[in-house]
Design a protein around this motif. Structure first.
Motif, PDB file in Angstrom:
ATOM      1  N   GLY A 129      25.639 -21.481  19.267  1.00 16.47           N
ATOM      2  CA  GLY A 129      25.464 -22.926  19.363  1.00 16.47           C
ATOM      3  C   GLY A 129      24.478 -23.464  18.347  1.00 16.47           C
ATOM      4  O   GLY A 129      24.570 -24.636  17.940  1.00 16.47           O
ATOM      5  N   ASP A 130      23.538 -22.607  17.901  1.00 17.54           N
ATOM      6  CA  ASP A 130      22.544 -23.029  16.913  1.00 17.54           C
ATOM      7  C   ASP A 130      23.098 -23.032  15.492  1.00 17.54           C
ATOM      8  O   ASP A 130      22.398 -23.457  14.564  1.00 17.54           O
ATOM      9  N   THR A 131      24.316 -22.522  15.303  1.00 17.19           N
ATOM     10  CA  THR A 131      24.875 -22.434  13.956  1.00 17.19           C
ATOM     11  C   THR A 131      25.866 -23.550  13.655  1.00 17.19           C
ATOM     12  O   THR A 131      26.492 -23.539  12.590  1.00 17.19           O
ATOM     13  N   LEU A 132      26.027 -24.497  14.570  1.00 19.28           N
ATOM     14  CA  LEU A 132      27.104 -25.480  14.450  1.00 19.28           C
ATOM     15  C   LEU A 132      26.719 -26.746  13.691  1.00 19.28           C
ATOM     16  O   LEU A 132      27.533 -27.650  13.550  1.00 19.28           O
ATOM     17  N   GLY A 133      25.493 -26.812  13.211  1.00 18.92           N
ATOM     18  CA  GLY A 133      25.085 -27.983  12.449  1.00 18.92           C
ATOM     19  C   GLY A 133      25.748 -28.030  11.089  1.00 18.92           C
ATOM     20  O   GLY A 133      26.376 -27.072  10.630  1.00 18.92           O
ATOM     21  N   LEU A 134      25.588 -29.156  10.422  1.00 17.11           N
ATOM     22  CA  LEU A 134      26.262 -29.363   9.136  1.00 17.11           C
ATOM     23  C   LEU A 134      25.350 -29.107   7.939  1.00 17.11           C
ATOM     24  O   LEU A 134      25.791 -29.252   6.788  1.00 17.11           O
ATOM     25  N   ALA A 135      24.093 -28.734   8.172  1.00 17.06           N
ATOM     26  CA  ALA A 135      23.204 -28.433   7.047  1.00 17.06           C
ATOM     27  C   ALA A 135      23.769 -27.253   6.249  1.00 17.06           C
ATOM     28  O   ALA A 135      24.120 -26.218   6.809  1.00 17.06           O
ATOM     29  N   GLY A 136      23.869 -27.439   4.955  1.00 10.41           N
ATOM     30  CA  GLY A 136      24.359 -26.375   4.095  1.00 10.41           C
ATOM     31  C   GLY A 136      25.860 -26.203   4.078  1.00 10.41           C
ATOM     32  O   GLY A 136      26.363 -25.247   3.478  1.00 10.41           O
ATOM     33  N   ARG A 137      26.617 -27.129   4.709  1.00 11.00           N
ATOM     34  CA  ARG A 137      28.071 -27.009   4.742  1.00 11.00           C
ATOM     35  C   ARG A 137      28.719 -27.507   3.445  1.00 11.00           C
ATOM     36  O   ARG A 137      28.229 -28.453   2.814  1.00 11.00           O
TER      37      ARG A 137
END
Length: 878
Positions: A50-58
């Motif tokens: 759940g902590d990996t679902l952000g858009l930073a670095g996408r």
């Protein structure tokens, strides 16, 4: 959409997960209690998804030559340039390099485009780096790439041998199943065969600390021992006479000498195996990643064939898959030396595939395997490569050469989730792909179980599914009629139909029973083990129970094996073994962004036996350099008796986004198994030297600072703050101070002989904190990080921060042991002092080890260390 059942995107255990949208926002990921792979268990990486679902670095939009372009333009450019390459240089000038992170549907489309319509075999995958030798072993023995076992066998066996597998860290949920089985059945024996003492040894009844790369000798001797106890009937297996003859010279004494083991230890292992009513051998990278990995796999299989420990409940040679869909990729033909659905490069299979796909351009010969593929790129023979969902600039051996090859390649296309990867830096065309949680399709785990990955997040930005991107490019190349799917369900059904096409039991892989699924049935598909066909409509738990294989020779086959040392066995220096850390995955593009997953092992540490450290004048924690003819890497010394003298261990994860010079594959030569093409990543001759930089330190910054290349750096994950460990041979660290001053920040500086501390402020907010010295200063990182969120107001607190500590210091947590429950080593030791005498007691007191269980071996190691200290104290008192 509130609760979605899906499958984990990490190792090949294939754990079922439940993703749940929370009312306050975010997603909670938990274990699926009903999934047969994990039965409600989860590891720390899965729990942190759940902590990996952000858009930073996408990577969120298509790019051509570094600039953002519309989808139509990117797709047209890719299709046109690929067609131009084929027209000018032929189909062999084009290659695809795929990943065990792709879904089966993605893989199917990529393989169909390359082998069916471009007309070359040049699609390979990073699964070549982990599973290719296991594939060869199974195919030579059984006539097909068939894993004969099931996870349920682990609970129904009498002996489990783990060879070249630190399952406690690499397949933690499977390890917990084994640990639970042993607790439920104390008679179950566990043997670990590994040059290192690893966390997996925590449940071992016997640990064989054999010489690196000598596993084939151990199993050749086991074959001889088995046949001395249970002579085989004549011609029971194909190749039997030659295989038995090859094992005759491997007496216990010869094995002990070759493997550098005590004779009694070898005898003990052989006795346990020969007398066990049911036995399993679990093996993975320590066996496969070798220049003789295929023979090692067949040495294991030979012993199981001779002993009858195969095709029965609780028996068999069980290759543990390294990636979530490495087996799915093998099923669709994602390896360069096979066609789709277990078909081979033989005229009848080529013609059959052409009839099914309606193509006259089916590749007629095997393509380039991973290492030779990038060698061909370097030579200029392959002029266009499409890399999907993997980071070969970091993960392939001789990675410096791989980077040079990609830099010179005329066309590099990258389909990727993360922006700015080491590989992506070389891309001329970059496609934004969907990530886990957004994808829709299937994966196959180590036990042949097909499970669904279901989406529970909307596609971000302009990201698209890999299968869609491939199909659109195929249409642009003129192959639209064969690539007209509108949904992954249609691709899966085509794949399933192909598996049964003109099969009639001749090919092991057959899921034709799923070819007529409706969209609703596909969406609701429950986990099932192939084959799934008219004979096995509900799937098949284990295979080979009839004692027959596939192909022209239906008898199972024993392969003669001549054990050999690794390629650099006679080279001077120490032997480097590479592998994984407990909380990290591959090249860290996902896990490296999660702070709690970096806490257990925040830096790349080189494990060294104390004797070697003394000889090389290296101290614990000191920066070190490893050098081989291919390159150099830096890390930090970790002195431990778990390493055998003469050997080192270093992690494979660090890339240039997380460290300036810690890529372990820059050291590893591209020596490959001649049968499987799998590189020898486990044994590399290196030179170790201590490094005493002019200065070392810590840098915390609200924005990434501009640092000269002369400063070595290691990044630690932290939301909103760039956190770096620094070291350099340059005279001072003035460049950092100059960079901060140039931004107009107010500087607070403390300097002395051999040290410099610096704080930079802007309008009362902390912008940067730097702490350097001739030795790396001790800094309260929690206090510094907290100051970025809530700046200290009074001068005393600011002065304390300048010193690298809190105004009111809290008790230090120490090294993080339990990432799930955030329990540090100091709290654990204090609880032991207060009477906790077991991992269970520590769990009750601190909750450590009560979630995923990955830290339990470490808890027990700390407890054992306490016992040893007490014993020594008692002896001194006496």
């Amino acid at each position: 959409m509130s609760r979605v059942r899906t499958t984990c995107p990490y190792c090949g255990v294939g754990c079922g997960l439940v993703a749940e949208h929370l009312p306050e926002g975010g997603v909670r990921v938990s274990a699926d209690a009903d999934h047969p792979a994990n039965l409600g268990r989860i590891c720390v990486k899965g729990a942190a998804l759940g902590d990996t679902l952000g858009l930073a670095g996408r990577q969120l939009y298509p790019e051509v030559d570094g600039g953002r372009v519309p989808w139509d333009a990117a797709l047209e450019t890719a299709a046109r340039k690929l067609q131009e390459t084929v027209r000018e240089h032929g189909p062999q000038a084009v290659a695809f390099y795929a990943s065990g992170q792709l879904l089966t549907e993605d893989y199917y489309v990529a393989n169909k485009l390359m082998k069916g319509f471009i007309g070359a075999g040049n699609i390979d995958t990073n699964s070549r780096l982990c599973m290719a030798s296991a594939v060869v072993g199974y195919k030579r023995a059984f006539g097909a790439d068939v894993v004969p076992c099931s996870y349920r066998d682990l609970e129904q066996t009498d002996l489990i041998v783990l060879v070249g597998s630190n399952a406690a860290w690499t397949h933690p949920v499977l390890y917990q199943r084994i640990a639970q089985a042993k607790q439920d059945n104390p008679a179950l024996q566990v043997v670990v065969v590994d040059p290192r003492r690893t966390a997996t040894c925590d449940i071992a009844d016997l640990h064989l600390r054999l010489a690196p790369g000598s596993d084939a000798g151990l199993y050749a001797g086991l074959l001889r021992a088995v046949c001395e106890q249970r002579p085989l009937a004549a011609a029971q297996f194909a190749g039997q006479e030659a295989a038995l003859a090859s094992a005759q010279g491997w007496s216990v004494d010869n094995v002990a000498h070759y493997c550098d083991l005590d004779r009694d230890v070898v005898t003990d292992f052989y006795r346990r195996f020969v007398t066990a009513p049911r036995a399993m051998t679990l093996y993975t990278m320590g066996i496969n990643q070798s220049s003789t990995g295929s023979d090692k796999c067949n040495a294991i299989i030979n012993a199981h064939l001779a002993s009858g420990q195969i095709g029965r409940v609780g028996c068999g040679p069980f290759s543990l898959t390294g990636q979530p869909n490495a087996m799915g990729g093998r099923e669709v033909g994602g390896l360069a030396n096979q066609l789709a659905c277990h078909m081979q490069f033989v005229p009848q299979d080529i013609a059959r595939l052409g009839r099914f796909w309606g193509s006259e351009r089916i590749a007629a010969t095997p393509g380039l395997m991973a290492v030779e593929l990038f060698d061909a790129i370097e030579r200029g023979e392959v002029k266009a490569v499409w890399i999907m969902g993997t980071n070969p600039a970091v993960s392939l051996p001789d990675s410096d050469k791989v980077n040079r090859a990609l830099a010179a390649c005329p066309l590099v296309i990258v389909s990727e989730v993360s922006a700015g990867t080491d590989t992506g830096r070389h891309a001329h065309i970059c496609f934004p792909a969907l990530a886990w949680g957004e994808k829709n399709g299937t994966v196959t785990n180590s036990e042949r179980r097909i499970s669904r990955q279901r989406p529970f997040m909307p596609p971000p930005g302009e990201a698209r599914a890999d299968w869609w991107i491939l199909a659109q490019v195929a249409r642009g190349m003129g192959y639209g009629a064969a690539f007209g799917w509108q949904h992954p369900h249609e691709i899966f059904c085509e794949h399933a139909a192909l598996s049964g096409f003109e099969n009639a039991g001749r090919r092991a892989f057959d899921i034709s029973g799923l070819a007529d699924l409706t969209r609703e049935q596909y969406d609701q598909l429950s986990p099932v083990q192939w084959p799934v066909n008219a004979a096995h409509p509900q799937g098949s738990e284990r295979m080979l129970n009839e004692g027959r294989g596939w192909g022209v020779e239906t008898r199972l086959t024993m392969v003669p094996v001549t054990p050999q040392r690794y390629r650099e066995a006679n080279a001077p220096g120490l032997v480097l073994n590479t592998g994984r850390y407990r909380d990290q995955w591959h090249t860290m593009t996902r896990t490296g962004t999660v702070p709690r997953l970096m806490q257990h092992s925040p830096l790349p540490r080189v494990a060294i036996h104390p004797e070697d450290a003394r000889r090389c004048r290296v101290t614990d924690g000191q920066p070190v350099k490893l050098t081989s003819p291919c390159g150099t890497m830096t890390g930090f010394a970790q002195l431990t008796d778990d390493q055998a003298p003469g050997t080192l261990f270093a992690p494979m994860h660090w890339n240039r986004q997380f460290a300036s010079e810690s890529g372990v594959n820059s050291l590893v030569a591209g020596h490959c198994d001649p049968h499987s093409g799998q590189p020898e990543s486990k044994q590399t001759a290196v030179t170790l030297s201590g490094w005493t930089p002019t200065w070392q330190g810590w840098l915390f910054s609200r924005e990434p600072p501009a640092l000269p290349t002369s400063i070595s750096r290691w990044r630690l994950a932290q939301a909103g703050v760039t956190w770096l460990r620094l070291a350099s041979d340059t005279p001072d660290c003035g460049s950092v101070q100059a960079w901060a001053a140039a931004r107009g920040w107010q500087l607070q500086v403390a300097q002395g002989e051999g040290m410099c501390h610096l704080l930079a402020w802007q309008q009362g907010e902390l912008q940067l904190a730097l702490y350097v010295g001739s030795r790396c200063p001790e800094v309260d990182s929690d206090a510094v990080l907290a100051a970025f969120a809530i700046p200290p107001a009074d001068p005393a607190a600011r002065h304390a921060l300048l010193a690298g500590r809190a105004a009111q210091p809290a008790a230090a947590a120490g090294r993080m042991v339990c990432s799930c429950m955030q329990v540090g080593e100091n709290a654990i030791r204090e609880a032991i002092e207060q009477g906790c005498d077991s991992a269970a007691a520590l769990g009750r007191a601190l909750r450590c080890g009560t979630h995923c269980g990955s830290c339990i071996p470490e808890l027990r190691a700390i407890l054992a260390q306490r016992v040893r200290v007490t014993d020594r104290s008692d002896q001194s008192a006496r």
